[in-house]
Write a protein that holds these residues in place. Structure first.
Motif, short mmCIF file in Angstrom:
data_model
loop_
_atom_site.label_atom_id
_atom_site.label_comp_id
_atom_site.label_asym_id
_atom_site.label_seq_id
_atom_site.Cartn_x
_atom_site.Cartn_y
_atom_site.Cartn_z
N ILE A 14 0.77 -1.19 0.08
CA ILE A 14 0.42 0.23 0.25
C ILE A 14 1.17 1.22 -0.06
CG2 ILE A 14 -1.46 0.77 1.20
CD1 ILE A 14 -2.69 -1.21 2.25
N TYR A 15 1.91 1.21 1.02
CA TYR A 15 2.51 2.26 0.71
C TYR A 15 3.33 2.43 -0.18
CZ TYR A 15 6.47 5.37 1.52
OH TYR A 15 7.31 6.72 1.73
N LEU A 16 4.04 1.82 -1.22
CA LEU A 16 4.70 1.70 -2.32
C LEU A 16 3.54 1.71 -3.47
CD1 LEU A 16 7.05 -1.26 -2.35
CD2 LEU A 16 7.70 0.76 -1.45
N THR A 17 2.17 2.01 -3.39
CA THR A 17 1.85 2.30 -4.17
C THR A 17 1.80 3.36 -3.80
OG1 THR A 17 0.51 -0.62 -4.13
CG2 THR A 17 -0.83 1.58 -5.46
N VAL A 18 1.36 3.75 -2.66
CA VAL A 18 0.61 5.48 -2.47
C VAL A 18 1.90 6.39 -3.39
CG1 VAL A 18 0.15 7.17 -1.02
CG2 VAL A 18 -0.63 5.18 -1.07
N ALA A 19 3.11 5.75 -2.53
CA ALA A 19 4.45 6.44 -3.02
C ALA A 19 4.54 6.71 -4.41
CB ALA A 19 5.71 5.82 -2.26
N TYR A 20 4.27 5.84 -5.50
CA TYR A 20 5.22 5.61 -6.52
C TYR A 20 3.56 6.48 -7.66
CZ TYR A 20 5.16 3.91 -11.37
OH TYR A 20 5.01 3.68 -13.00
N PHE A 21 1.87 6.33 -7.22
CA PHE A 21 0.61 8.00 -7.51
C PHE A 21 1.19 8.52 -7.75
CE2 PHE A 21 -0.06 3.28 -8.97
CZ PHE A 21 0.28 3.33 -9.87
N TYR A 22 1.28 9.27 -6.00
CA TYR A 22 1.40 10.45 -5.82
C TYR A 22 2.75 11.08 -5.02
CZ TYR A 22 -3.54 8.89 -5.79
OH TYR A 22 -4.81 8.00 -5.76
N ILE A 23 3.64 10.16 -4.35
CA ILE A 23 4.77 11.38 -4.56
C ILE A 23 5.64 11.17 -4.76
CG2 ILE A 23 6.67 10.89 -2.32
CD1 ILE A 23 4.37 9.59 -0.16
N TYR A 24 6.08 10.34 -5.46
CA TYR A 24 6.74 10.63 -6.77
C TYR A 24 6.98 10.82 -8.10
CZ TYR A 24 10.21 8.26 -3.22
OH TYR A 24 10.81 8.15 -2.37
N ASN A 25 5.23 10.93 -8.52
CA ASN A 25 4.84 11.37 -9.56
C ASN A 25 4.24 12.02 -9.79
OD1 ASN A 25 4.73 9.98 -12.10
ND2 ASN A 25 2.58 10.00 -12.33
N GLU A 26 4.68 13.62 -8.74
CA GLU A 26 3.83 14.63 -8.96
C GLU A 26 4.39 15.19 -10.46
OE1 GLU A 26 5.21 16.64 -5.53
OE2 GLU A 26 4.31 15.31 -4.64
N ASP A 27 4.00 16.35 -11.18
CA ASP A 27 3.34 17.02 -12.02
C ASP A 27 4.18 18.17 -12.08
OD1 ASP A 27 3.49 14.62 -13.42
OD2 ASP A 27 0.94 14.47 -13.29
N PRO A 28 5.13 19.11 -12.93
CA PRO A 28 5.17 20.08 -12.84
C PRO A 28 3.99 21.16 -13.40
CG PRO A 28 6.61 19.43 -14.23
CD PRO A 28 6.22 18.33 -14.10
#
Length: 290
Positions: free
Chosen positions: A181-195
């Motif tokens: 769950i954490y890795l999924t949230v991190a991938y889509f919402y933390i490390y994938n922030e668009d400019p």
């Protein structure tokens, strides 16, 4: 040489948290796969076999020693559940539920230390266990299965069975789920922030690209047989040529019976019409200039 940007405290903390959950998920998965054959599956089998927790009275009546894999279909005790057995000792017992009863409840039942008949030293040493029950006429307490009366074991602790099952499932499975769950949230919402608003991650302004850029017209210098434009135009030209020739032939076939048509004049007419139609096309330079 430009200096690398220094990571902030938040970025370092996020990195270590992510690394922790990656390791936690990996070790939890491997731990669960390791515990399935050694703890989880034997515990479930012990529960499903419904052993009577009230001990019965057992007597060893026969001991069979065999050699060979084909002869050793089962053994009373073996070192390791996955070990191939080439020498086996099969202990058969009679048991009765009440000591005061003179009749046996079952005869020639298989005696095992546990439901799988295997163990690992020092918790269970098969050599020591076999010496204890191998003598014919030995009597001891045992536990029989209500599902399969032919199966008898010497040790039973249902509380420990349930406890081992809880430990084997309650720790690895939730740990793995939380990590995923954490890795999924991190991938889509933390490390994938668009400019946003033309500003990149480093604060530099970026020039937005147009949604669609018109393709420049092909030039003689950029046109090569290996280029994608050449292949697409060649395919388009062949298709339109076939359609146009089919239309002309269908129109001229109406007058074939009354007006004779020369094949050379007809072909010259095709070339003239197509050169006029494709005068602005790049094939004009290949077919119509000569």
């Amino acid at each position: 040489m430009a200096e690398e940007p220094q990571q902030t405290l938040v970025q370092k903390l996020l990195f270590y948290i992510t690394a922790f959950f990656i390791l936690l998920g990996t070790f939890s998965l491997f731990a669960f796969l390791f515990l399935v054959p050694f703890v989880i599956e034997p515990a479930f089998t012990t529960i499903f076999m419904e052993f009577d927790e009230e001990p019965a009275f057992c007597v060893t009546v026969q001991v069979i020693k065999m050699m060979g894999v084909s002869n050793c279909t089962w053994t009373s005790c073996k070192e390791g559940c996955t070990k191939d057995v080439y020498e086996c000792t099969q202990i058969l017992v009679n048991y009765r539920i009440s000591d005061n009863s003179s009749e046996w409840h079952y005869t020639y039942a298989k005696l095992l230390p546990n439901v799988k008949g295997c163990g690992y030293p020092p918790m269970l040493n098969c050599s020591v266990w076999t010496k204890k029950y191998v003598q014919e006429g030995s009597n001891f307490s045992c536990y029989y299965s209500r599902v399969d009366p032919r199966l008898v074991i010497t040790d039973l602790d249902m509380w420990q069975v349930y406890l081992n099952l809880v430990y084997a499932m309650a720790i690895p499975i939730p740990s793995f789920i939380v990590s995923v769950i954490y890795l999924t949230v991190a991938y889509f919402y933390i490390y994938n922030e668009d400019p946003e608003d033309g500003v990149g991650r480093d604060g530099d302004e970026t020039t937005p690209l147009p949604l669609s850029t018109p393709m420049p017209p092909p030039t003689s210098g950029a046109l090569t047989p290996a280029s994608e434009v050449f292949r697409e135009d060649l395919a388009s030209f062949g298709h339109q040529l076939k359609v146009a020739m089919a239309d002309d032939l269908s129109r001229e076939s109406i007058f074939t019976d009354t007006v004779p048509v020369s094949s050379s004049n007809s072909m010259n007419g095709y070339v003239t019409r197509f050169c006029t139609f494709y005068r602005l096309h790049f094939f004009y330079f290949f077919f119509c200039r000569f």
